[in-house]
Design a protein around this motif. Structure first.
Motif, PDB file in Angstrom:
ATOM      1  N   ALA B 184      24.079  12.146 -55.506  1.00 41.87           N
ATOM      2  CA  ALA B 184      22.621  12.236 -55.674  1.00 41.87           C
ATOM      3  C   ALA B 184      21.970  11.058 -54.967  1.00 41.87           C
ATOM      4  CB  ALA B 184      22.244  12.236 -57.148  1.00 41.87           C
ATOM      5  N   GLU B 185      20.689  11.212 -54.799  1.00 38.01           N
ATOM      6  CA  GLU B 185      19.961  10.230 -54.026  1.00 38.01           C
ATOM      7  C   GLU B 185      18.731   9.794 -54.822  1.00 38.01           C
ATOM      8  OE1 GLU B 185      18.578  10.221 -49.354  1.00 38.01           O
ATOM      9  OE2 GLU B 185      18.962  12.079 -50.410  1.00 38.01           O
ATOM     10  N   LEU B 186      18.463   8.507 -54.843  1.00 37.14           N
ATOM     11  CA  LEU B 186      17.221   8.018 -55.445  1.00 37.14           C
ATOM     12  C   LEU B 186      16.328   7.590 -54.291  1.00 37.14           C
ATOM     13  CD1 LEU B 186      18.739   5.846 -58.326  1.00 37.14           C
ATOM     14  CD2 LEU B 186      18.211   8.289 -58.302  1.00 37.14           C
ATOM     15  N   ALA B 232      16.623   7.958 -62.599  1.00 35.55           N
ATOM     16  CA  ALA B 232      17.916   8.069 -63.270  1.00 35.55           C
ATOM     17  C   ALA B 232      17.789   8.924 -64.518  1.00 35.55           C
ATOM     18  CB  ALA B 232      18.423   6.675 -63.625  1.00 35.55           C
ATOM     19  N   LEU B 235      17.565  12.447 -63.606  1.00 37.74           N
ATOM     20  CA  LEU B 235      18.873  12.943 -63.211  1.00 37.74           C
ATOM     21  C   LEU B 235      19.665  13.359 -64.449  1.00 37.74           C
ATOM     22  CD1 LEU B 235      19.951  13.179 -60.389  1.00 37.74           C
ATOM     23  CD2 LEU B 235      20.959  10.908 -60.601  1.00 37.74           C
ATOM     24  N   VAL B 247      25.886   7.823 -56.523  1.00 39.22           N
ATOM     25  CA  VAL B 247      24.440   7.756 -56.328  1.00 39.22           C
ATOM     26  C   VAL B 247      24.117   6.810 -55.179  1.00 39.22           C
ATOM     27  CG1 VAL B 247      22.251   7.040 -57.382  1.00 39.22           C
ATOM     28  CG2 VAL B 247      23.966   8.230 -58.756  1.00 39.22           C
ATOM     29  N   ALA B 258      18.515   2.145 -62.075  1.00 43.88           N
ATOM     30  CA  ALA B 258      19.365   3.273 -62.436  1.00 43.88           C
ATOM     31  C   ALA B 258      20.583   2.791 -63.214  1.00 43.88           C
ATOM     32  CB  ALA B 258      19.795   4.004 -61.174  1.00 43.88           C
ATOM     33  N   ILE B 275      27.689   3.577 -57.240  1.00 43.30           N
ATOM     34  CA  ILE B 275      26.308   3.481 -56.764  1.00 43.30           C
ATOM     35  C   ILE B 275      26.230   2.539 -55.574  1.00 43.30           C
ATOM     36  CG2 ILE B 275      25.674   1.653 -58.410  1.00 43.30           C
ATOM     37  CD1 ILE B 275      22.892   3.141 -58.600  1.00 43.30           C
TER      38      ILE B 275
END
Lengths: 344, 344
Positions: B184-186, B232, B235, B247, B258, B275
């Motif tokens: 996943a991407e923030l 986060a 998510l 992430v 996050a 991460i």
DNA sequence: CTGGAAGGTGCAATCGATTGTAGTGTCACG
DNA sequence: CGTGACACTACAATCGATTGCACCTTCCAG
């Protein structure tokens, strides 16, 4: 392209440039008929007139700039200060001109000269060393000068500082409160106001408890991580037999450096030793262990310095107030009571 | 006190101001007799002549300043960039004029105008949003403009950037290399060059492996810690049943946010999730766990932007080069292979 | 009908450094 | 002795905005 001047507007309207100048200046617009003001404004907008602050500055003797002297822009701790300065200047359409000295006392002198030749309306010096006092005061006689961040003892100049002395004392009392009796200090350069004050405050608070701090005469000439490592090693070498259980580092970087060296030597924090940093740097609350640190309110110091400068600009005769921001402590996991090693 | 001008020197020596001017200018001193040059220099020093760069600027049309537009000075990540700019300007006695936009696209417009009215010799825009492209290009037609840090796709302006696309890809490959399959991407704001590029690069690298990234359409409008926390939580709420094991946060602050939210939910890093951050902020190597992060070479980007600006100033006709700095990854403890939860 | 105030505007000087042009003086060469 | 070259230097204009002062018009009060 070729920039539009007052004359262009004037000739396009068949009036004199002086009229245009007055019409465009809100404080003078009442001297001009409303109709003309409207026509001038319209023409100015249409031609894309922007004005030339350089020419205005020459004529009026006011540049709308404040010189900001810092030791080192790359030091993350100074960024909020500049931010604060810029913030306080912005409403007046004034801009900071930032110049670095590389924390070199003699470079500061030429930087100051450079700023003055650019006719800055004021100078905020956030990177002074003690030896710069006279040059700054000399400059202060003709241009407003504010000393910020790094204090200059016994100076006539207005100073906007964080109360580092109280900060040092606060760090000491926090550690003493846990019952520590062997304390050491990782000091920054001893001709820079902040560090001297931190040192003083720390020593004084310890003296109140009739405790002598473990003496580490050496200082980190550049208070960076490597300096912290160096001093920490020194501490181990010299006082390995009776290591301090609590350490006050003059800034967070040095604290981190020391932390890693101590860890290398098998010591864990806060079990074997407590450590307090200074500045409460941006991610210091997430390091391992989260560092107890004295909060440095950089933005507020900057903003206040900017305000003092502005006040000095508007009335140079009235003595400026200066400001001293009280310290606060962010208590985290890097400090705790000492382990009772020799108990029972 | 009352400032010394060329005329003062001239009359004290019984010569004309023009002679003094020439004598003091190294490039013109050969037009003046050696004896006069010496006398002028002596008098200048004795009277404390400093010159007036404002007057000089008006006459010569060159101010020796470069306007620097940034989104937010308080963001520690921008400080090294300014440092780099100042460093490259210093040898030419030039100074940056820094102005903040609060990351507000329309404020940038007035900031630009402000800088241009001060007749800066060039503008370095380190805080552009996509919507600013046209204003910047328009300004670029009459004054050198360099786009730095935050790219503007399809712009004719010279750009000095870190290769964020490659950076995003590098983060992705690092995670994929560990065998992660649910990523996943923030993301940061989607009208800011860096974040868009990071996003693109990340997606592309995942697509190469025929992997779809867990889709989180929301972006952190201000990419700070709180945004990281918010995303986060999102998510967890949306994909709690099949959480990503890796992430990629578009910057370190969001990564930290996050991290703390995940931790609250009982997840530990890197066992339960890996991460990767971005920027390699100053103390990020000491957080818990030390964060794997894409290194942002702020100083070099700044220095290079300054150099491009200087080149553009000296010859505005020649198209400027621009620069793209390749990413590097600081691999630390926040990334590891995924745990085989459902294995046998 | 006149004196004067008030409202608008133009003129010209100014800020201080820079620079093109013109002027002075000296020297050398024909 | 004349003439051009050369080395210095002075003069004056210039950059563009600002501002004190003078001028003109209009209008009203006396």
């Amino acid at each position: 392209m070729a920039d539009v001047t007052l004359k262009h507007i004037a000739s396009s309207l068949g009036v004199n440039a002086s009229t245009v100048s007055r019409a465009l200046d809100p404080n003078k617009a009442h001297l001009v008929s409303e109709e003309t003001v409207d026509r001038v404004r319209a023409a100015a907008k249409q031609l894309g007139y922007r004005g030339d602050r350089v020419a205005g500055a020459l004529r009026r003797g006011v540049t709308g700039t404040v010189g900001v002297i810092v030791a080192d822009l790359a030091n993350p701790f100074i960024a909020p200060v500049i931010h604060g300065i810029a913030q306080s200047l912005a409403p007046r359409q004034m801009l900071p001109m930032v110049i670095e000295t590389n924390d070199n006392a003699s470079e500061l002198e030429s930087s100051l000269d450079h700023l003055l030749s650019r006719r800055v309306d004021a100078v905020i010096c956030a990177g002074a060393r003690f030896s710069n006092r006279e040059v700054l005061e000399e400059a202060g006689r003709s241009t407003p000068v504010v000393v910020a961040v790094r204090g200059l003892p016994n100076s006539v100049l207005p100073q906007v500082l964080h109360d580092d002395r109280a900060g040092g004392a606060m760090a000491a009392r926090h550690l003493l409160g846990f019952g520590h009796t062997r304390l050491a200090e990782l000091r920054g350069p001893d001709d820079v106001g902040n560090f001297v004050s931190r040192h003083l405050g720390f020593q004084e608070a310890c003296a109140e408890e009739a405790l002598a701090v473990i003496d580490l005469p050496e200082v980190g000439e550049r208070p960076i991580r490597e300096a912290g490592e160096h001093l920490a090693r020194l501490l181990i070498d010299v006082h390995g037999d009776a290591m301090p259980t609590a350490v006050f580092a003059h800034n967070d970087l040095m604290a981190l450096g020391a932390l890693s060296v101590f860890r290398e030597h098998g010591l864990t924090c806060p079990t074997d030793f407590s450590i307090v940093g200074y500045n409460d740097s941006s991610t210091i609350d997430q390091v391992d262990p989260p560092l107890t640190s004295v909060i440095y309110p950089g933005i507020r110091v900057g903003r206040s310095a900017g305000e003092v400068a502005l006040q000095l600009i508007s009335d140079p005769t009235e003595p400026a107030p200066g400001a001293l921001f009280p310290p606060r402590l962010a208590v985290r996991k890097s400090t705790s009571p000492p382990r009772r090693t020799h108990a029972t």
